[in-house]
Every structure is written in C-alpha cells, then in structure tokens.
Design a protein around this motif. Structure first.
Motif, PDB file in Angstrom:
ATOM      1  N   HIS A 329       0.793  -1.224   0.000  1.00 34.61           N
ATOM      2  CA  HIS A 329       0.000   0.000   0.000  1.00 34.61           C
ATOM      3  C   HIS A 329       0.832   1.284   0.000  1.00 34.61           C
ATOM      4  O   HIS A 329       0.276   2.369  -0.115  1.00 34.61           O
ATOM      5  CB  HIS A 329      -0.968  -0.011   1.188  1.00 34.61           C
ATOM      6  CG  HIS A 329      -1.977  -1.111   1.106  1.00 34.61           C
ATOM      7  ND1 HIS A 329      -3.000  -1.124   0.188  1.00 34.61           N
ATOM      8  CD2 HIS A 329      -2.107  -2.271   1.803  1.00 34.61           C
ATOM      9  CE1 HIS A 329      -3.720  -2.219   0.322  1.00 34.61           C
ATOM     10  NE2 HIS A 329      -3.190  -2.937   1.293  1.00 34.61           N
ATOM     11  N   THR A 330       2.160   1.135   0.094  1.00 33.95           N
ATOM     12  CA  THR A 330       3.021   2.311  -0.092  1.00 33.95           C
ATOM     13  C   THR A 330       3.627   2.345  -1.500  1.00 33.95           C
ATOM     14  O   THR A 330       4.340   3.274  -1.839  1.00 33.95           O
ATOM     15  CB  THR A 330       4.167   2.321   0.943  1.00 33.95           C
ATOM     16  OG1 THR A 330       4.942   1.121   0.797  1.00 33.95           O
ATOM     17  CG2 THR A 330       3.617   2.427   2.354  1.00 33.95           C
ATOM     18  N   GLY A 331       3.329   1.319  -2.310  1.00 31.66           N
ATOM     19  CA  GLY A 331       3.797   1.296  -3.691  1.00 31.66           C
ATOM     20  C   GLY A 331       5.146   0.636  -3.886  1.00 31.66           C
ATOM     21  O   GLY A 331       5.680   0.633  -5.007  1.00 31.66           O
ATOM     22  N   MET A 332       5.731   0.056  -2.833  1.00 29.73           N
ATOM     23  CA  MET A 332       7.052  -0.565  -2.981  1.00 29.73           C
ATOM     24  C   MET A 332       7.000  -1.811  -3.853  1.00 29.73           C
ATOM     25  O   MET A 332       7.872  -2.021  -4.704  1.00 29.73           O
ATOM     26  CB  MET A 332       7.632  -0.897  -1.602  1.00 29.73           C
ATOM     27  CG  MET A 332       7.951   0.328  -0.761  1.00 29.73           C
ATOM     28  SD  MET A 332       8.749  -0.084   0.806  1.00 29.73           S
ATOM     29  CE  MET A 332       8.623   1.518   1.642  1.00 29.73           C
ATOM     30  N   LEU A 333       5.967  -2.625  -3.651  1.00 31.88           N
ATOM     31  CA  LEU A 333       5.840  -3.821  -4.485  1.00 31.88           C
ATOM     32  C   LEU A 333       5.614  -3.460  -5.945  1.00 31.88           C
ATOM     33  O   LEU A 333       6.156  -4.098  -6.853  1.00 31.88           O
ATOM     34  CB  LEU A 333       4.679  -4.687  -3.985  1.00 31.88           C
ATOM     35  CG  LEU A 333       4.998  -5.706  -2.887  1.00 31.88           C
ATOM     36  CD1 LEU A 333       3.754  -6.475  -2.521  1.00 31.88           C
ATOM     37  CD2 LEU A 333       6.092  -6.659  -3.318  1.00 31.88           C
ATOM     38  N   GLU A 334       4.833  -2.438  -6.168  1.00 28.57           N
ATOM     39  CA  GLU A 334       4.572  -1.993  -7.539  1.00 28.57           C
ATOM     40  C   GLU A 334       5.861  -1.553  -8.221  1.00 28.57           C
ATOM     41  O   GLU A 334       6.097  -1.859  -9.394  1.00 28.57           O
ATOM     42  CB  GLU A 334       3.572  -0.840  -7.533  1.00 28.57           C
ATOM     43  CG  GLU A 334       3.182  -0.363  -8.926  1.00 28.57           C
ATOM     44  CD  GLU A 334       2.147   0.743  -8.890  1.00 28.57           C
ATOM     45  OE1 GLU A 334       1.728   1.169  -9.986  1.00 28.57           O
ATOM     46  OE2 GLU A 334       1.779   1.177  -7.783  1.00 28.57           O
ATOM     47  N   ALA A 335       6.718  -0.850  -7.476  1.00 28.98           N
ATOM     48  CA  ALA A 335       7.999  -0.397  -8.036  1.00 28.98           C
ATOM     49  C   ALA A 335       8.878  -1.575  -8.421  1.00 28.98           C
ATOM     50  O   ALA A 335       9.562  -1.548  -9.462  1.00 28.98           O
ATOM     51  CB  ALA A 335       8.715   0.491  -7.016  1.00 28.98           C
ATOM     52  N   ILE A 336       8.849  -2.629  -7.605  1.00 34.24           N
ATOM     53  CA  ILE A 336       9.663  -3.808  -7.893  1.00 34.24           C
ATOM     54  C   ILE A 336       9.149  -4.531  -9.134  1.00 34.24           C
ATOM     55  O   ILE A 336       9.917  -4.909 -10.023  1.00 34.24           O
ATOM     56  CB  ILE A 336       9.670  -4.750  -6.668  1.00 34.24           C
ATOM     57  CG1 ILE A 336      10.387  -4.069  -5.492  1.00 34.24           C
ATOM     58  CG2 ILE A 336      10.340  -6.075  -7.013  1.00 34.24           C
ATOM     59  CD1 ILE A 336      10.252  -4.819  -4.183  1.00 34.24           C
ATOM     60  N   VAL A 337       7.830  -4.709  -9.209  1.00 38.89           N
ATOM     61  CA  VAL A 337       7.235  -5.437 -10.339  1.00 38.89           C
ATOM     62  C   VAL A 337       7.411  -4.660 -11.642  1.00 38.89           C
ATOM     63  O   VAL A 337       7.661  -5.246 -12.696  1.00 38.89           O
ATOM     64  CB  VAL A 337       5.747  -5.732 -10.078  1.00 38.89           C
ATOM     65  CG1 VAL A 337       5.090  -6.346 -11.304  1.00 38.89           C
ATOM     66  CG2 VAL A 337       5.596  -6.669  -8.893  1.00 38.89           C
ATOM     67  N   LYS A 338       7.311  -3.338 -11.584  1.00 33.41           N
ATOM     68  CA  LYS A 338       7.499  -2.525 -12.797  1.00 33.41           C
ATOM     69  C   LYS A 338       8.894  -2.727 -13.377  1.00 33.41           C
ATOM     70  O   LYS A 338       9.082  -2.751 -14.596  1.00 33.41           O
ATOM     71  CB  LYS A 338       7.263  -1.048 -12.480  1.00 33.41           C
ATOM     72  CG  LYS A 338       5.790  -0.662 -12.433  1.00 33.41           C
ATOM     73  CD  LYS A 338       5.629   0.831 -12.197  1.00 33.41           C
ATOM     74  CE  LYS A 338       4.146   1.220 -12.219  1.00 33.41           C
ATOM     75  NZ  LYS A 338       3.963   2.667 -11.937  1.00 33.41           N
ATOM     76  N   GLN A 339       9.873  -2.846 -12.498  1.00 33.34           N
ATOM     77  CA  GLN A 339      11.239  -3.070 -12.962  1.00 33.34           C
ATOM     78  C   GLN A 339      11.359  -4.429 -13.647  1.00 33.34           C
ATOM     79  O   GLN A 339      12.039  -4.564 -14.675  1.00 33.34           O
ATOM     80  CB  GLN A 339      12.206  -2.995 -11.772  1.00 33.34           C
ATOM     81  CG  GLN A 339      13.675  -3.066 -12.157  1.00 33.34           C
ATOM     82  CD  GLN A 339      14.123  -1.870 -12.974  1.00 33.34           C
ATOM     83  OE1 GLN A 339      13.574  -0.779 -12.844  1.00 33.34           O
ATOM     84  NE2 GLN A 339      15.121  -2.068 -13.828  1.00 33.34           N
ATOM     85  N   ILE A 340      10.677  -5.423 -13.075  1.00 35.57           N
ATOM     86  CA  ILE A 340      10.696  -6.758 -13.676  1.00 35.57           C
ATOM     87  C   ILE A 340      10.043  -6.733 -15.057  1.00 35.57           C
ATOM     88  O   ILE A 340      10.527  -7.361 -16.003  1.00 35.57           O
ATOM     89  CB  ILE A 340       9.971  -7.760 -12.760  1.00 35.57           C
ATOM     90  CG1 ILE A 340      10.718  -7.901 -11.433  1.00 35.57           C
ATOM     91  CG2 ILE A 340       9.838  -9.125 -13.431  1.00 35.57           C
ATOM     92  CD1 ILE A 340       9.973  -8.700 -10.394  1.00 35.57           C
ATOM     93  N   LEU A 341       8.947  -5.976 -15.196  1.00 32.59           N
ATOM     94  CA  LEU A 341       8.222  -5.921 -16.463  1.00 32.59           C
ATOM     95  C   LEU A 341       9.053  -5.304 -17.591  1.00 32.59           C
ATOM     96  O   LEU A 341       8.815  -5.577 -18.764  1.00 32.59           O
ATOM     97  CB  LEU A 341       6.920  -5.135 -16.291  1.00 32.59           C
ATOM     98  CG  LEU A 341       5.767  -5.897 -15.626  1.00 32.59           C
ATOM     99  CD1 LEU A 341       4.600  -4.974 -15.351  1.00 32.59           C
ATOM    100  CD2 LEU A 341       5.329  -7.061 -16.498  1.00 32.59           C
TER     101      LEU A 341
END
Length: 470
Positions: A329-341
């Motif tokens: 909910h702070t967007g950290m997971l999203e930042a990690i997944v975006k890099q993977i994509l």
C-alpha cells in the motif's frame, strides 16, 4: 509530499528482511517473527521519509492484517479441531484402520490420493492437512516412514485439491482477479497440474518400494494398534464425524460452520464415547490433548492440538501481513514489479516473470493471498499487450503463488504446516513433489509456448483500440 518510490529504494526493506531472516533462521535457529518485524520497521521508516504520514503507514498495516483475518479464524478452528478429534478418539480411529488397511510400500501414494480427493471435495488444503493429514502422519510414522516424507505426500495431495477445486478460495481468487471464467481457469490448470500429480505419484511409488523392501516389523505396528486400543475407544462410527464435515463443505456449507460442527461432535465424543470429563474436553480445546502411553510415536502424535498451539501461527500470520501491507500500500511492491516488467517483453518472458514474481512475493510478503493479488494487478496489462488470454495469467498465479507458499518457513502456509503436521518447511520441501514440479512444468510451457493460448486477432485489436481511446 509523497515521492515516487524507485526500484532501488523499494528493494531495501526486502533485502534487509532476507538478510536478517537468513541470519536468524540459519545461524541463530530462531523463529522468523523478528526478521519480519525488522523488515516492517525499515519499510515504514522509508515510507515516512518519502512523505507518508504515520496514520497512512498504520492503515497500510491494518489493510494487510484485515486480508489475513479469515485465515486467522480458520487457523484457530483447526487448532480446536485437532484437540477435539484427538480427545474424541477420531484421529486414533483413523490411524487404527489406516494401519490395518494400508501397506508401507503403497502408503505415500495412497495418502497423496486420499488427501487430493478430500481437498478436491472441500476446497481447502489447510482443513485437509489439519484433519486427514494429522491422521496420515500417525499412520506413516507408525510404519517407519520418515516424517518429512509423509508430510510431503500429504502436502502434495492437499494442494492438488486446493488448486483444482471450484470451492477453493485461491482458485476463485485467481480466476476472479483476472476476469477468467472459473471452469475455464480450472481446465487450463489441468495441463500443468495433472502431469505434476502423476510425477509426484511416480516418485512416491519409487520411495515406497524402499520401505516395502525395508523390514517394517509387524510387531511394531501391532504394538501401536494395541496402545491405541488400550487408551481409546476405537469405533468405525467415529469416522462419520470427519465424513460429515467433508460432506458439509462439499455441499457448499462454508468452512467455518462446517469445522465448528466437527469440533462440537469431537468434544461430545470425548465425553460420551471416550469417557473423559468435561474439564478434560475443554482442556483439549484450549491447550491440546495430553496422554502418556509409553509409546514414543503415539505420545509425540497425540500430545498436541488446541487453541494455544496455533498462537505461533496466528502471530506469524499477523506479522507477515503487516509487512506485506506496508510494501503493497506504499507502492514498494509496484515499483519492484514494474522493474521486472521492463525485462519481460515477450509472451514467454511475461508468463515466466509472473511465476517468479509469485514465488518472490511468497518469500518476502509471507502470505499466499498476496502472492496472487499483487502479481494479478501488476501483470494484467502486460498479458493484454502480448495478446495472451487471461487464463494464462490465472494459471501462472496459482502455479507460482498457491503452490510455492509451503516452501518458506516464515510464510503463513509453512508456519501452519509446522503447527499441524509438526514438520519444518526445510525438512519436507524435497518431498512436496507436486508443489515444485508444477511451477517447473509451467515455466517449461512458457518457454516452449505449449498450452499458452493467445487471444483471437479481433480481440487483440479491440483491446488496443480501447487502450488508445482511454
């Protein structure tokens, strides 16, 4: 003012958690609770430095915990079920007839199939492991089969049904989050799960031959049967209690009321069939059943259960979901997944990345549901851009998320299994064949393109036009 979280910043709490986790578990041989609290603290401090208020960070923690509350209730009920069924002689009866009917050479295959059928009928690996699995551990260990091997077979069978049952929460979650028809999703999983089960059964058959050749002394099994008869009233009528619970859930009665029925009947069986006092029956529910028979195998198996035995698992679940809540909910997971994509630019890359992301989420966020929820959100557009049918995503979520949660001792599934079957994740991991074979098969399919279904060109064009007009 909140700042955009970069990949490098988002990885800090993950790397800290992994490092502290490895030190704590491998070197200090302690529980994973503290490493996850350390990781949560680091993630919260980073979020605060990036502009999140403490109230927002707290709310992120609470959101994570709220997601786990249904699992927490099930965990507590399973603890009560184990205490009630041991005290009521239900587990003893299942073990008694299991020892009479099953042979050591076929036991691993048999218990896998039994657990698969039961979990397919009720849609819950946890309920299967907490009931049939507990009895299976007693039978297998009484036959001289190592506990990790027995646990691995029970886990493989339980997770087959959990993954393939239309009553399973993870099956419905994966299909719902990806907007895939439930039965289309289940049919697509047959390509990976059926070969995985057949391979697992083949391995268990091979391992079972070793125990068939090893002399499992008949007198030792007879001694166990005698001890059970001396300390419990053994009756086939007691088998009606687990059968009733299975029937209730199979008829779509929710898991919680079905388990409560099983607990009440087990409680009554301890008083009216086993001849125990009301106080001892209440104690079995609260702190577990207690018995001294002089037989180590029987004593180790039957001195367990109760609400208190699950508090380690409950606290682990809450701590894990707190950490996962902050990351999500702070967007950290999203930042990690975006890099993977950025690295996954082909169909095979997207599917493979999904599976690895699910595994990584299980390892870092310590919760099976998060390993399905987060990748489903992050990869949905990538599948559309590659022209892939949504059922490819839903299958990858289950192959990578549902099944691999058992391999991490700090994951809620690994902790639950330790509490119910009494075997550590690192010990049973090599024998949970289905759980690591299916993700492997899924990756091979992604690399070769087998069973990876693309959308018709007309649908791909419609989606691109809708995306451009949005």
């Amino acid at each position: 003012m909140k700042k955009q979280i970069s990949f490098s910043i988002a990885m800090i709490p993950v790397l800290v958690t992994i490092t502290v986790m490895a030190l704590t578990i491998v070197v200090l041989e302690q529980s994973p609770h503290i490493p996850l609290i350390v990781g949560t603290t680091v993630a919260a401090l980073i979020a605060w430095r990036l502009g999140f208020t403490w109230r927002e960070i707290e709310e992120a923690m609470y959101k994570g915990i709220r997601l786990a509350l249904p699992a927490v209730v099930i965990i507590m009920l399973v603890g009560l079920t184990i205490g009630a069924w041991i005290g009521g002689g239900i587990v003893a009866t299942m073990i008694y007839y299991g020892l009479k009917l099953l042979t050591p050479s076929l036991f691993l295959v048999s218990i896998t199939i039994i657990c698969a059928v039961v979990s397919l009928a009720i849609g819950s690996s946890w309920s299967t492991m907490g009931t049939i699995g507990v009895a299976g551990m007693g039978i297998g260990m009484s036959m001289g089969i190592p506990a990790p091997m027995v646990a691995g077979a029970i886990i493989s069978g339980s997770y087959f049904g959990d993954k393939m049952s239309p009553l399973s929460d993870t099956t419905n979650l994966a299909s719902g989050l990806t907007n895939t028809d439930l039965f289309v999703h289940i049919r697509h999983m047959l390509y990976t799960t059926i070969p995985g089960l057949l391979i697992a059964l083949g391995v268990y058959a091979f391992l079972g031959r070793n125990f068939g050749n090893k002399q499992v002394k008949a007198e030792e099994i007879e001694q166990t049967l005698t001890v059970l008869q001396q300390h419990f009233v053994i009756s086939p009528f007691l088998l009606l209690i687990p059968l009733l619970v299975i029937v209730l859930v199979a008829r779509k009665v929710p898991a919680i009321p079905a388990l409560i029925v099983g607990i009440v009947l087990g409680f009554l069986a301890q008083i009216f069939i086993q001849g125990g006092s009301v106080a001892s029956a209440v104690q079995a529910l609260q702190s577990g059943f207690s018995i001294e028979t002089g037989n180590k195998v029987v004593d180790d198996l039957f001195n367990r259960g109760g609400l208190e035995s699950m508090m380690y698992t409950v606290s682990m679940t809450l701590v894990a979901m707190t950490f996962g809540g902050v990351l999500e909910h702070t967007g950290m997971l999203e930042a990690i997944v975006k890099q993977i994509l950025k690295l996954a630019k082909t169909a095979k890359g997207v599917v493979t990345s999904t599976i690895f992301s699910c595994v990584a989420t299980n390892a870092t966020c310590s919760e099976q549901y998060i390993s399905i929820v987060i990748p489903s959100r992050m990869y949905a557009n990538a599948y559309k851009e590659q022209g892939l049918h949504s059922k490819n995503l839903s299958r990858a979520l289950e192959d990578g998320g549902t099944l691999t949660s058992v391999f991490f001792p700090w994951n809620t599934c690994g902790v639950f299994i330790l509490g119910t079957l009494g075997v550590h994740a690192f010990d049973y991991a090599p024998y949970a064949i289905l759980n690591f074979i299916v993700p492997t098969i899924s990756i091979l399919y992604a690399l070769t393109g087998f069973s990876i279904e693309k959308l018709p060109p007309s649908e791909v064009s419609a989606q691109k036009n809708a995306h451009m007009n949005a």
